[in-house]
Design an enzyme around this catalytic site. Structure first.
Site, PDB file in Angstrom:
ATOM      1  N   SER A  19       0.238   2.852 -12.919  1.00  0.00           N
ATOM      2  CA  SER A  19      -0.773   3.882 -12.674  1.00  0.00           C
ATOM      3  C   SER A  19      -1.907   3.372 -11.800  1.00  0.00           C
ATOM      4  O   SER A  19      -2.529   2.358 -12.113  1.00  0.00           O
ATOM      5  CB  SER A  19      -1.337   4.384 -14.010  1.00  0.00           C
ATOM      6  OG  SER A  19      -0.302   4.880 -14.831  1.00  0.00           O
ATOM      7  N   ASP A  50      -1.669  11.693  -5.028  1.00  0.00           N
ATOM      8  CA  ASP A  50      -1.045  11.785  -3.710  1.00  0.00           C
ATOM      9  C   ASP A  50       0.419  12.197  -3.828  1.00  0.00           C
ATOM     10  O   ASP A  50       1.015  12.697  -2.866  1.00  0.00           O
ATOM     11  CB  ASP A  50      -1.180  10.475  -2.939  1.00  0.00           C
ATOM     12  CG  ASP A  50      -0.649   9.267  -3.695  1.00  0.00           C
ATOM     13  OD1 ASP A  50      -0.349   9.390  -4.892  1.00  0.00           O
ATOM     14  OD2 ASP A  50      -0.558   8.183  -3.082  1.00  0.00           O
ATOM     15  N   GLY A  58      -2.982 -10.063   3.578  1.00  0.00           N
ATOM     16  CA  GLY A  58      -3.162 -10.059   5.028  1.00  0.00           C
ATOM     17  C   GLY A  58      -1.907  -9.997   5.873  1.00  0.00           C
ATOM     18  O   GLY A  58      -1.953 -10.315   7.068  1.00  0.00           O
ATOM     19  N   ASN A  78       7.441   6.020  -4.590  1.00  0.00           N
ATOM     20  CA  ASN A  78       6.858   4.695  -4.752  1.00  0.00           C
ATOM     21  C   ASN A  78       5.960   4.428  -3.553  1.00  0.00           C
ATOM     22  O   ASN A  78       6.425   4.452  -2.413  1.00  0.00           O
ATOM     23  CB  ASN A  78       7.974   3.637  -4.819  1.00  0.00           C
ATOM     24  CG  ASN A  78       7.432   2.221  -4.779  1.00  0.00           C
ATOM     25  OD1 ASN A  78       6.319   1.949  -5.231  1.00  0.00           O
ATOM     26  ND2 ASN A  78       8.214   1.318  -4.227  1.00  0.00           N
ATOM     27  N   GLU A  95       1.745   4.581  -1.698  1.00  0.00           N
ATOM     28  CA  GLU A  95       0.425   5.213  -1.630  1.00  0.00           C
ATOM     29  C   GLU A  95       0.301   5.928  -0.290  1.00  0.00           C
ATOM     30  O   GLU A  95       0.661   5.384   0.754  1.00  0.00           O
ATOM     31  CB  GLU A  95      -0.698   4.171  -1.736  1.00  0.00           C
ATOM     32  CG  GLU A  95      -0.662   3.306  -2.979  1.00  0.00           C
ATOM     33  CD  GLU A  95      -0.980   4.052  -4.260  1.00  0.00           C
ATOM     34  OE1 GLU A  95      -1.615   5.133  -4.163  1.00  0.00           O
ATOM     35  OE2 GLU A  95      -0.598   3.568  -5.343  1.00  0.00           O
ATOM     36  N   CYS A 151       5.273   1.872  -7.868  1.00  0.00           N
ATOM     37  CA  CYS A 151       6.197   2.157  -8.942  1.00  0.00           C
ATOM     38  C   CYS A 151       7.606   1.748  -8.553  1.00  0.00           C
ATOM     39  O   CYS A 151       7.820   1.036  -7.589  1.00  0.00           O
ATOM     40  CB  CYS A 151       6.159   3.654  -9.270  1.00  0.00           C
ATOM     41  SG  CYS A 151       4.493   4.334  -9.466  1.00  0.00           S
ATOM     42  N   VAL A 203      -3.840 -19.775  -4.018  1.00  0.00           N
ATOM     43  CA  VAL A 203      -2.843 -20.676  -4.576  1.00  0.00           C
ATOM     44  C   VAL A 203      -2.685 -21.866  -3.632  1.00  0.00           C
ATOM     45  O   VAL A 203      -2.810 -21.730  -2.409  1.00  0.00           O
ATOM     46  CB  VAL A 203      -1.483 -19.966  -4.780  1.00  0.00           C
ATOM     47  CG1 VAL A 203      -0.909 -19.481  -3.457  1.00  0.00           C
ATOM     48  CG2 VAL A 203      -0.481 -20.873  -5.494  1.00  0.00           C
TER      49      VAL A 203
END
Length: 627
Positions: free
Chosen positions: A51, A99, A359, A74, A76, A2, A285
């Site tokens: 979300s 969380d 990665g 903002n 996780e 977020c 890409v």
């Protein structure tokens, strides 16, 4: 994932709702799914939500039951279920599955110590009305950015610089020291930004704001602790286990996931491990010039893994058309040409999923960069007496610029701390004297490049040269370039990007590896490659690192030459740069006498940024940018 803003006005000045809304709306791209605001007289919190977890009940700002603690967050938290169980045992009640609520309850339990308990990527602000303070923190390695400023009327915090500028309370001025260091690093090293009076909270740090002070302290410090008693096979098995566990935890979301896939071992390893857990979509890409695309290798890897594969190829026009809006999204100039490729692959992925694995971090943690061979290749200089080094230095000075061997000799006679400033060294201090304007040089508004890295070398003095280089990169290149472009380019497409290698438990494991398990004279990421055996195709497992090649060298000679020349003439940067010297760099490059592409790109990105952020009113959206 977020975006948020926080306002803490001094002298009990009420927060302007219109200003808070404007600061929040300008980062709608970070969270198009929902919005929220809270104003408590002189305190304001604004939030935009993308979300991912507990979609129905995870709205922010989030408050406790007494309405005296409010949170905007903002990121996780990957160990939130473990923390939730512990907090329930401590008597806390929960009303959501998010969380975010775990973080709020954790603060209630342990206060400002809470960042030490977290495993994840995070930047957050907590308004604690009881103690009349605002508490903020940024994760261990700087995956999620957090910016702040101190004005005469109060403090402001934001996920992006443009939110702070949108307040209308800041004068947009270039920071002289930041600009000088940008020319070497191709980004601005933290805690500075390219804007005077706007700062970035350093990774692994927390910040307390009260009515009359700002206090910043570290909650995490990077430390390497090589374990020479463990066998190589034993550590290989642990590497597989630790990385697999990180991938498993990083899957946590209520939305569909995917993975970026290049031709390298890092992204291939993540895609392979994710595919073992669930059907996975992969995204790649490349560019339309031979030698500048890894699409063939990515396609081969995707077929081997059995993923649902998607790809996009970018040409010179695609790249140039999108560039101004990407500079707007970046907030600051970051002269890494690969960020445009990251934007396009993020755009592609966002059409299929809301979250991707990427990665980043494996090279810094496991010793993957080719430059880490340098201590070995230069080892013979260590045995030279000082008088011989002086002679070698005099010889190097006589050699023409760009002559083969000149750089090797120059670097060989210098100690590591004088030659290595991280993965990019665009302009050295001596060449900056030619590049910068006469006014700027006479004003002496700078400190040497070594002022950024010397404190880091002082803290890493006990490590061997390769580990010192890793330490420098983790504190500079990873934070200022790799993670900055990853956050901004994915968020520009409202896509959550997760980096399972950049995990505190993965780092704790990697920090135990002896140097010869990371880098040898002939190879890099030794143990990591062995851990990926049988997980990725054998051709990927043994493949040398290529980086992410972008054909700016070719385009600046051809398709982009006129654009570059026009930008140099039109940008209002005479205060900063000697345009005559810049034009010389361009003409020498076009003539094929020397590859000046990275130097030119660093200058051009500053010029374009200056036009967008300094020379014109702050754009409220990328569509309103004038170039």
């Amino acid at each position: 994932m977020c975006g948020f803003v926080s306002i803490f006005n001094k002298n009990n000045i009420p927060v302007d709702p219109h200003m808070l809304a404007q600061m929040t709306d300008i980062i709608t791209h970070r969270g198009p799914d929902d919005e929220g605001m809270h104003i408590d007289d002189h305190i304001g919190l604004g939030f935009r939500r993308l979300s991912m977890l507990d979609i129905e009940n995870g709205a922010q700002p989030l408050r406790n039951q007494h309405d005296d603690i409010w949170l905007v967050f903002n990121g996780e938290i990957y160990n939130y279920l473990e923390l939730k169980t512990w907090l329930i045992e401590r008597g806390h009640l929960f009303h959501t599955r998010s969380d975010t609520e775990v973080l709020l309850r954790l603060y209630e339990e342990v206060g400002t110590e809470c960042p030490k308990y977290l495993r994840g990527m995070f930047a957050f602000t907590i308004w604690d009305k009881r103690h009349q303070m605002m508490f903020s923190a940024c994760d261990h390695f700087g995956i999620k950015p957090l910016y702040y400023t101190d004005t005469p009327t109060g403090y402001m915090i934001g996920s992006e610089i443009k939110s702070l500028l949108a307040s209308g309370k800041l004068v947009r001025e270039v920071d002289e020291h930041a600009f000088y260091h940008y020319l070497t690093f191709q980004y601005v090293p933290e805690p500075a930004t390219m804007f005077k009076s706007i700062y970035k909270l350093k990774a692994g740090h927390s910040m307390i704001m009260t009515i009359d002070s700002i206090t910043i302290e570290p909650f995490f410090e990077v430390q390497f602790n090589p374990d020479t008693k463990r066998s190589f096979p034993d550590l290989v098995e642990e590497a597989r286990s630790v990385i697999t566990e990180s991938v498993r935890l990083h899957r946590n979301s209520d939305t569909q996931r995917g993975a970026f896939l290049s031709g390298g071992i890092d992204s291939s390893g993540l895609a392979a491990l994710l595919q073992r857990l669930e059907p996975t979509k992969t995204f790649s890409v490349g560019f339309d010039i031979p030698g500048y695309s890894e699409l063939d290798m990515a396609r081969t890897t995707a077929k081997y893994l059995g993923t649902e594969h998607h790809e996009i190829s970018v040409n010179a026009k695609d790249y140039m058309d999108i560039l101004p809006s990407l500079i707007w999204h970046m907030d600051e100039p970051v002269a890494d040409p690969s960020l445009v490729g990251l934007y396009f692959v993020s755009k592609l992925a966002s059409q299929h999923v809301k979250m991707v694995f990427s990665g980043e971090g494996a090279d810094e943690f496991f010793g993957g960069y080719n430059i880490y061979h340098e201590p070995h290749s230069l080892r013979h200089f260590n045995y030279m007496p000082s008088y011989m080094k002086r002679m070698v230095g005099q010889l190097a000075e006589l050699m023409p610029a760009g002559m083969k061997g000149k750089s090797f000799l120059e670097r060989g006679i210098q100690p590591l701390e004088k030659r290595y400033f991280g993965n990019a060294k665009i302009f050295g201090d001596s060449e900056k004297a030619k590049l910068l304007s006469q006014w700027w040089m006479e004003a002496g508004l700078y400190s040497p490049t070594s002022s950024i890295t010397s404190p880091l070398y002082d803290k890493a003095i006990q490590y061997d040269p390769v580990t010192q280089m890793q330490y420098i990169d983790i504190h500079t290149w990873l934070r200022g370039n790799i993670l900055m472009k990853a956050d901004k380019m994915s968020m520009a497409n409202s896509l959550e990007l997760r980096v399972p290698y950049i995990d505190i438990e993965v780092f704790k494991f990697a920090a135990k590896l002896p140097t010869d398990y990371k880098v040898t004279p002939n190879d890099t990421k030794i143990l990591f490659r062995e851990a990926m055996k049988g997980i990725v195709p054998s051709i990927v497992q043994t493949r040398k690192k290529l980086g992410f090649p972008v054909p700016i060298r070719v385009w600046l000679k051809n398709e982009w030459y006129d654009w570059a020349k026009q930008l140099i003439h039109s940008a209002n940067v005479e205060q900063w740069l000697n345009k005559t010297y810049v034009l010389q760099l361009l003409e020498v490059h076009k003539a094929g006498k020397m590859d000046n592409s990275r130097k030119l790109w660093t200058i051009l990105m500053f010029m374009l940024w200056h036009q967008i952020y300094i020379e014109q009113p702050i754009a409220v959206s990328k569509s309103s940018i004038k170039t």
